[in-house]
Design an enzyme around this catalytic site. Structure first.
Site, short mmCIF file in Angstrom:
data_model
loop_
_atom_site.label_atom_id
_atom_site.label_comp_id
_atom_site.label_asym_id
_atom_site.label_seq_id
_atom_site.Cartn_x
_atom_site.Cartn_y
_atom_site.Cartn_z
N ARG A 43 -3.29 4.57 -2.23
CA ARG A 43 -3.06 3.26 -1.60
C ARG A 43 -2.88 2.14 -2.62
O ARG A 43 -2.10 1.22 -2.43
CB ARG A 43 -4.28 2.96 -0.73
N GLU A 90 1.37 -4.54 10.94
CA GLU A 90 0.87 -3.18 10.79
C GLU A 90 1.73 -2.35 11.73
O GLU A 90 1.59 -2.44 12.94
CB GLU A 90 -0.60 -3.08 11.22
N HIS A 96 0.88 -1.18 0.00
CA HIS A 96 0.00 0.00 0.00
C HIS A 96 0.91 1.23 0.00
O HIS A 96 1.56 1.53 1.00
CB HIS A 96 -0.92 0.01 1.22
N HIS A 131 2.95 -3.70 6.57
CA HIS A 131 2.07 -2.56 6.31
C HIS A 131 2.21 -1.57 7.47
O HIS A 131 2.96 -1.79 8.41
CB HIS A 131 0.61 -3.02 6.27
N GLU A 143 1.77 4.12 2.71
CA GLU A 143 2.27 3.78 4.05
C GLU A 143 3.79 3.98 4.08
O GLU A 143 4.56 3.03 4.21
CB GLU A 143 1.84 2.35 4.39
#
Lengths: 307, 96
Positions: free
Chosen positions: A125, A268, A67, A194, A70
Site C-alpha cells: 500500500r 473510494e 495506495h 482510491h 488499489e
C-alpha cells in the site's frame, strides 16, 4: 498501439507510461505530459495535462493510485484519461470544462509501490522509502500531508500500514504534488481516487469540525453518488472523512482544502463485495464507467461555481 | 516474491460499539500482522480484515469468543493472486 490498448486488463507501470506517451502523440493539441518530480526510487512522476490553451487557467487536479495495491484505481485512471480525450468536442460538459479550465491527471501517484505490487507483494500500500531505525519499509502517502499531521488518526509506527512518516511531505511523491499545486496557484478542485469502500468523501478527516463549505460539498457529493448509482445501482456513502469513516490525519483532501482548494474530494471506488483489492479485471470497465458521471458532476460544478 | 498461501480475508460485521472497540484492539496487536482492508465504520457496516495464515486461528477464536459475526470473503489470497497473474499473462499474449 493506442487503438489496441486493452482498458479491460490490468497493466504494468511500463505499459501505462507507454500508453500515456501514445495518448500524447495522438492528441498533441489537447494532451501533454509533465514530469512533476521523482519517486523515492527515482521513477518519474508523470502528470497528463489536458488543456485547450491559455495560460494558468483554473485547474482541476485528479490523482489515482496513491495506495499502490488499489489496482482498480489506476485502471480507472487510464480509462478516465482516455474518456476525457474521447469526449472533448463530443460531450458538451467535457468540452465546456476544457474550453475554460485545465485538467491535471496523475494516474500512477505511487509508482514505486505500484511496481512492487507487480514484482514482490501484490498487497503493498505504502511508498518504498527506507525508515531510519526500522526494518519496515514505506510511508502511507495519505497520512503524510501537512494537515493535522501527526495526530492520532495515523500511526507513528513504521511497520503500520498507516505510518505517517517522519515529517509532513517527507515522501517525494507527496512533496511533488504539494509543490506543483502551490506553484500552479490556480487549482480549484482536487479529486483523489482510491478504492475500495464505495464512498465519496470530503474534508475534514483530521477533525470533526465541519468544513466551512460542508453543506455545498455534501449536496454535490449527494448528487454525484446518485448519478453514479444510476448506472449499475452501486451504492456509495458520502460525507466528511471524519463522520463517514474515522479520524484520519495528514490526508490529501484536508491539505488541499486547508490550502484554498474548495472542491476537495476523495473517492473510494467499488468492490463487488467479494474480492477487495483483488477485483477481477472484468470489473475495470464497469467501475470506471459508473465513476465517470460522478466525476463529471464534480467537474461541471467546479466550472459553474468559480471562486 | 512474497506469497500469501492460506491467508484469508474475513468480512466482519460488528453489531455494537463494544465490538468495534474490541476489533480496534485486535487491529493494534502487531504480532498478528492483520490489516483492515475495509475499515470499521460503525455497527452494522462490514469491515474486511486480511489475516495471514499463522494468525488465522487466533483471530477466528477471538471473533467467536466475542460473538462477532464474520464470513470468509477470500478463502486463499494466493489463489486469487495466481489467477490474476494468469489473466494478465493471457491478456498480454492475446495483445501480441
Amino acid at each position: 498501439s493506442i487503438s489496441t490498448f486493452d482498458f479491460a486488463s490490468y497493466h504494468t507501470l511500463e505499459e501505462i507510461y507507454d500508453w500515456m506517451d501514445m495518448l500524447v502523440d495522438d492528441h498533441p493539441n489537447l494532451v501533454s505530459k509533465i514530469q512533476i518530480g521523482q519517486s523515492y526510487e527515482n521513477r518519474p512522476l508523470y502528470v497528463l495535462k489536458f488543456s485547450t490553451g491559455g495560460s494558468n487557467r483554473p485547474a482541476i487536479w485528479l490523482d489515482t493510485g496513491i495506495h499502490s495495491r488499489e489496482w482498480i484505481t489506476q485502471a480507472t485512471g487510464v480509462w478516465t484519461a482516455n474518456k476525457i480525450v474521447k469526449e472533448y468536442g463530443q460531450d458538451p460538459s467535457v468540452t465546456a470544462i476544457l474550453d475554460s479550465m485545465d485538467i491535471f491527471f496523475e494516474i500512477i501517484t505511487n509508482p514505486d509501490g505500484f511496481v512492487f505490487t507487480h514484482s514482490s507483494n501484490r498487497l503493498w500500500r505504502k511508498t518504498r522509502s527506507i525508515n531510519a531505525g526500522s526494518s519496515c519499509v514505506g510511508v502511507d502517502p495519505n497520512r503524510n500531508w501537512d494537515a493535522g499531521f501527526g495526530g492520532s488518526g495515523s500511526s507513528s509506527d513504521p511497520c503500520s500500514e498507516t505510518y505517517r512518516g517522519p515529517y509532513a511531505h517527507s515522501e517525494s511523491e507527496v512533496k511533488a504534488i504539494v509543490d506543483f499545486i502551490r506553484s500552479h496557484g490556480n487549482v480549484k478542485s482536487v479529486i483523489s481516487i482510491h478504492s475500495y469502500s464505495q464512498m465519496l468523501l470530503f474534508p475534514y478527516g483530521y477533525k470533526r469540525t465541519p468544513a466551512a463549505h460542508h453543506q455545498e460539498l455534501n449536496e454535490l457529493a449527494k448528487k454525484a453518488v446518485s448519478d453514479l448509482a444510476a448506472m449499475y445501482g452501486t451504492k456509495y456513502a458520502y460525507g466528511s472523512v471524519a463522520d463517514t469513516i474515522y479520524l484520519a490525519d495528514g490526508t490529501t483532501v484536508d491539505w488541499a482544502y486547508d490550502n484554498g482548494v474548495k472542491y476537495s474530494f476523495t473517492f473510494e471506488l467499488r468492490d463487488t463485495g467479494r474480492y477487495g483489492f483483488l477485483l477481477p479485471s472484468t470489473q475495470i470497465i464497469p467501475t470506471a464507467t459508473e465513476t465517470w458521471p460522478a466525476l463529471l458532476d464534480i467537474m461541471v460544478h467546479v466550472l459553474e461555481h468559480p471562486y | 516474491e512474497q506469497l500469501f498461501r492460506g491467508d484469508q480475508v474475513l468480512r466482519i460485521t460488528a453489531s455494537n460499539e463494544e465490538q468495534i472497540t474490541l476489533l480496534r484492539v485486535l487491529g493494534e496487536q502487531a504480532e498478528l500482522q492483520i490489516d483492515f482492508w475495509r475499515d470499521l465504520t460503525g455497527p452494522g457496516h462490514p469491515a474486511d480484515l486480511w489475516v495471514p495464515f499463522p494468525s488465522l486461528q487466533a483471530v477466528k477464536i477471538f471473533l467467536e469468543f466475542h460473538s462477532i459475526s464474520y464470513s470468509v470473503m477470500i478463502e486463499d489470497v494466493q489463489a486469487l493472486l495466481d489467477e490474476e497473474k494468469k489473466n494478465m499473462t493471457r491478456s498480454r499474449r492475446i495483445q501480441r
